[in-house]
Design a protein around this motif. Structure first.
Motif, PDB file in Angstrom:
ATOM      1  N   THR A  36     -19.301 -56.016  -2.050  1.00  0.00           N
ATOM      2  CA  THR A  36     -19.043 -54.792  -3.093  1.00  0.00           C
ATOM      3  C   THR A  36     -19.725 -53.642  -2.643  1.00  0.00           C
ATOM      4  N   GLY A  37     -20.877 -53.688  -2.316  1.00  0.00           N
ATOM      5  CA  GLY A  37     -21.864 -52.406  -1.749  1.00  0.00           C
ATOM      6  C   GLY A  37     -23.389 -52.616  -2.476  1.00  0.00           C
ATOM      7  N   ARG A  38     -23.775 -51.333  -2.158  1.00  0.00           N
ATOM      8  CA  ARG A  38     -25.231 -51.682  -2.639  1.00  0.00           C
ATOM      9  C   ARG A  38     -25.658 -50.960  -3.913  1.00  0.00           C
ATOM     10  N   ASP A  43     -18.932 -45.327   1.780  1.00  0.00           N
ATOM     11  CA  ASP A  43     -18.308 -46.175   2.782  1.00  0.00           C
ATOM     12  C   ASP A  43     -18.374 -47.400   2.369  1.00  0.00           C
ATOM     13  N   ASN A  44     -18.634 -47.902   0.975  1.00  0.00           N
ATOM     14  CA  ASN A  44     -18.719 -49.300   0.526  1.00  0.00           C
ATOM     15  C   ASN A  44     -17.585 -50.235   0.886  1.00  0.00           C
ATOM     16  N   PRO A  45     -17.844 -51.466   1.002  1.00  0.00           N
ATOM     17  CA  PRO A  45     -16.748 -52.273   1.489  1.00  0.00           C
ATOM     18  C   PRO A  45     -15.462 -52.479   0.670  1.00  0.00           C
ATOM     19  N   LEU A  46     -15.479 -51.963  -0.391  1.00  0.00           N
ATOM     20  CA  LEU A  46     -13.988 -51.869  -1.427  1.00  0.00           C
ATOM     21  C   LEU A  46     -13.591 -50.642  -1.451  1.00  0.00           C
ATOM     22  N   GLY A  47     -14.196 -49.511  -0.591  1.00  0.00           N
ATOM     23  CA  GLY A  47     -13.577 -48.180  -0.745  1.00  0.00           C
ATOM     24  C   GLY A  47     -13.920 -47.650  -2.101  1.00  0.00           C
ATOM     25  N   ASP A  48     -14.434 -48.106  -2.989  1.00  0.00           N
ATOM     26  CA  ASP A  48     -14.905 -47.388  -4.055  1.00  0.00           C
ATOM     27  C   ASP A  48     -15.679 -46.144  -4.176  1.00  0.00           C
ATOM     28  N   PRO A  49     -15.294 -45.129  -5.151  1.00  0.00           N
ATOM     29  CA  PRO A  49     -15.707 -43.837  -4.899  1.00  0.00           C
ATOM     30  C   PRO A  49     -17.420 -43.862  -4.976  1.00  0.00           C
ATOM     31  N   VAL A  59     -32.301 -41.608 -22.359  1.00  0.00           N
ATOM     32  CA  VAL A  59     -31.414 -42.922 -22.215  1.00  0.00           C
ATOM     33  C   VAL A  59     -30.417 -42.683 -21.235  1.00  0.00           C
ATOM     34  N   VAL A  60     -30.345 -43.369 -20.242  1.00  0.00           N
ATOM     35  CA  VAL A  60     -29.842 -43.203 -19.006  1.00  0.00           C
ATOM     36  C   VAL A  60     -28.611 -44.197 -18.906  1.00  0.00           C
ATOM     37  N   TYR A  61     -27.265 -43.711 -18.987  1.00  0.00           N
ATOM     38  CA  TYR A  61     -26.010 -44.686 -18.731  1.00  0.00           C
ATOM     39  C   TYR A  61     -25.541 -44.660 -17.587  1.00  0.00           C
ATOM     40  N   VAL A  62     -25.486 -45.708 -16.904  1.00  0.00           N
ATOM     41  CA  VAL A  62     -25.625 -46.040 -15.379  1.00  0.00           C
ATOM     42  C   VAL A  62     -23.898 -46.730 -15.123  1.00  0.00           C
ATOM     43  N   ASP A  63     -23.308 -46.194 -14.375  1.00  0.00           N
ATOM     44  CA  ASP A  63     -21.910 -46.576 -13.953  1.00  0.00           C
ATOM     45  C   ASP A  63     -22.123 -47.568 -12.725  1.00  0.00           C
ATOM     46  N   ALA A  64     -21.665 -48.755 -12.642  1.00  0.00           N
ATOM     47  CA  ALA A  64     -21.732 -49.606 -11.366  1.00  0.00           C
ATOM     48  C   ALA A  64     -20.398 -50.355 -11.181  1.00  0.00           C
ATOM     49  N   TRP A  65     -19.298 -49.620 -11.744  1.00  0.00           N
ATOM     50  CA  TRP A  65     -17.837 -50.180 -11.552  1.00  0.00           C
ATOM     51  C   TRP A  65     -17.542 -50.511 -10.163  1.00  0.00           C
ATOM     52  N   THR A  66     -16.699 -51.452  -9.662  1.00  0.00           N
ATOM     53  CA  THR A  66     -15.997 -51.776  -8.598  1.00  0.00           C
ATOM     54  C   THR A  66     -14.571 -52.012  -8.822  1.00  0.00           C
ATOM     55  N   THR A  67     -13.966 -52.129  -7.956  1.00  0.00           N
ATOM     56  CA  THR A  67     -12.487 -52.325  -7.791  1.00  0.00           C
ATOM     57  C   THR A  67     -12.356 -53.798  -8.532  1.00  0.00           C
ATOM     58  N   TYR A  68     -13.155 -54.978  -8.362  1.00  0.00           N
ATOM     59  CA  TYR A  68     -13.348 -56.054  -8.881  1.00  0.00           C
ATOM     60  C   TYR A  68     -13.783 -56.118 -10.457  1.00  0.00           C
ATOM     61  N   GLY A  69     -14.036 -54.749 -10.732  1.00  0.00           N
ATOM     62  CA  GLY A  69     -14.581 -54.867 -12.262  1.00  0.00           C
ATOM     63  C   GLY A  69     -16.084 -54.921 -12.452  1.00  0.00           C
ATOM     64  N   GLY A  70     -16.815 -54.790 -11.263  1.00  0.00           N
ATOM     65  CA  GLY A  70     -18.295 -54.890 -11.489  1.00  0.00           C
ATOM     66  C   GLY A  70     -18.901 -55.244 -10.408  1.00  0.00           C
ATOM     67  N   SER A  71     -20.297 -55.022 -10.588  1.00  0.00           N
ATOM     68  CA  SER A  71     -21.088 -55.193  -9.166  1.00  0.00           C
ATOM     69  C   SER A  71     -22.242 -56.023  -9.378  1.00  0.00           C
ATOM     70  N   GLN A  72     -22.578 -56.804 -10.735  1.00  0.00           N
ATOM     71  CA  GLN A  72     -23.577 -57.305 -10.915  1.00  0.00           C
ATOM     72  C   GLN A  72     -24.912 -56.656 -10.828  1.00  0.00           C
ATOM     73  N   PHE A  73     -24.877 -55.717 -10.311  1.00  0.00           N
ATOM     74  CA  PHE A  73     -26.036 -54.999  -9.940  1.00  0.00           C
ATOM     75  C   PHE A  73     -26.920 -55.395  -8.851  1.00  0.00           C
ATOM     76  N   VAL A  74     -26.176 -55.943  -7.958  1.00  0.00           N
ATOM     77  CA  VAL A  74     -26.947 -56.366  -6.661  1.00  0.00           C
ATOM     78  C   VAL A  74     -26.443 -55.914  -5.569  1.00  0.00           C
ATOM     79  N   ASP A  75     -27.140 -55.986  -4.689  1.00  0.00           N
ATOM     80  CA  ASP A  75     -26.762 -55.375  -3.086  1.00  0.00           C
ATOM     81  C   ASP A  75     -25.778 -56.633  -2.468  1.00  0.00           C
ATOM     82  N   SER A  76     -24.499 -56.310  -2.244  1.00  0.00           N
ATOM     83  CA  SER A  76     -23.754 -57.444  -1.513  1.00  0.00           C
ATOM     84  C   SER A  76     -22.853 -56.903  -0.439  1.00  0.00           C
ATOM     85  N   PRO A  77     -22.600 -57.619   0.616  1.00  0.00           N
ATOM     86  CA  PRO A  77     -21.593 -56.987   1.591  1.00  0.00           C
ATOM     87  C   PRO A  77     -20.380 -57.328   1.004  1.00  0.00           C
TER      88      PRO A  77
END
Length: 340
Positions: free
Chosen positions: A113-115, A24-30, A93-111
């Motif tokens: 994009t999401g947490r 239920d993130n703000p952008l409806g991303d998976p 080695v761990v490859y992490v996905d943090a894609w959003t509808t806008y193209g990225g999350s900056q790896f921060v918690d934000s109202p």
């Protein structure tokens, strides 16, 4: 160099993680996200535990791009494997996905994009530790990335020193007066075609092939980073500049500046002094002046008391792109310095 996939000496596992924090993130991303975990040669033949290096991506990066093969270059999945095949002490080695509808999350918690910071720290790290033979300790855990991923690699150990004790940043976003402020005027000019409304541009961008207009990348970056750094409580991205004149909106711009790694160091001095290894590099002709940002970040670490023998700092002849050959260099350097 042959243009086909090569067999790894280690093993790459492809997983899907179900995230409660991204549901239920703000952008409806998976909220179901891919996660790739590499184990080094010999992992399956022993009971040894290994340090872990977390790899995060630049803006518009998504996980499957790690498998992209450019002419005359191997993808990082293979060059990372080659590091350990050559005898460097093994790491997971761990490859992490943090894609959003806008193209990225900056790896921060934000109202807006999401947490995503919490997702990385509170879901992915424990998930990996529970399923792989990691050494589950900050002294044996590093994070690395390029551009926005480099930014994430700089801030995450400052915010979560309990989890990460080492980092590598390649041309990471820093010194925002130089890397972001010059684009305010470019963005304002581009918005003339959209009645100074970035949401009108966003609707147009999504209705046509992407990056087919000259300023698409600039506007996407401004909208996407605003969603991360300066969204209102209801999730609306607030731009840090006036859409007509390009002049900074001081209150919003200040919210961006508070995320500048150069400025963050002083407030997290104890955390950075506890880092056991820091790799910083950038190209001397970086289009976003991130070579200067790298120098400023290095200077702040020194001011905070980080010993010189824990830091590798290097500027090299390059711009912002095409520097993926640097990634295995920092990986090998970190692997030698993480606790075992």
């Amino acid at each position: 160099m042959l243009p086909w996939e090569v067999e790894l000496t280690g093993r790459l596992d492809r997983h899907t993680v179900v995230s409660g924090l991204l549901r239920d993130n703000p952008l409806g991303d998976p909220h179901e996200r891919p996660l790739w975990v590499y184990v080094p040669p010999g992992y399956d033949e022993s009971d040894e535990r290994y340090p872990a290096v977390y790899v995060i991506q630049g803006y518009t990066g998504h996980l499957s791009m790690w498998a992209n093969r450019m002419p005359f270059r191997q993808p990082f999945l293979e060059t990372a494997d080659a590091v350990f095949a050559a005898g460097t002490p093994g790491c997971i080695v761990v490859y992490v996905d943090a894609w959003t509808t806008y193209g990225g999350s900056q790896f921060v918690d934000s109202p807006g994009t999401g947490r995503y910071h919490s997702y990385l720290c509170d879901e992915i790290v424990p998930w990996v530790d529970a399923r792989y033979r990691t050494i589950a300790d900050r002294e044996s855990r590093a994070i690395t990335g390029k551009s926005s991923g480099g930014f994430g690699a700089m801030i995450t150990p400052m915010l979560r020193p309990d989890l990460f004790g080492a980092l590598a940043t390649h041309a990471g976003d820093a010194l925002y007066e130089l890397c972001y402020l010059p684009e305010f005027g470019q963005a304002a000019r581009a918005l003339r075609d959209y009645d100074h409304d970035i949401q009108a541009w966003w609707a147009d961008f999504r209705a046509r092939p992407s990056f087919t207009r000259p300023h698409d990348a600039t506007l996407l970056g401004m909208l996407g980073v605003a969603a991360c750094f300066s969204a209102t409580p209801d999730g609306t991205p607030e731009l840090p500049f006036d859409e007509v004149t390009g002049a900074p909106r001081e209150d919003v711009w200040q919210r961006w500046l508070e995320w500048d790694p150069v400025r963050m160091v002083a407030g997290h001095a104890d955390a950075v002094r506890g880092l056991r290894a820091v790799w910083i590099d950038a190209g001397t002709s970086d289009e976003y002046y991130l070579d200067l940002g790298a120098q400023a970040f290095r200077a702040e670490l020194a001011k905070a008391g980080v010993p010189d023998d824990r830091v590798h700092f290097e500027l090299f002849d390059a711009g912002h792109g095409g520097i993926d050959y640097r990634y295995p260099l920092s990986l090998a350097w970190l692997a030698e310095r993480l606790a075992r």
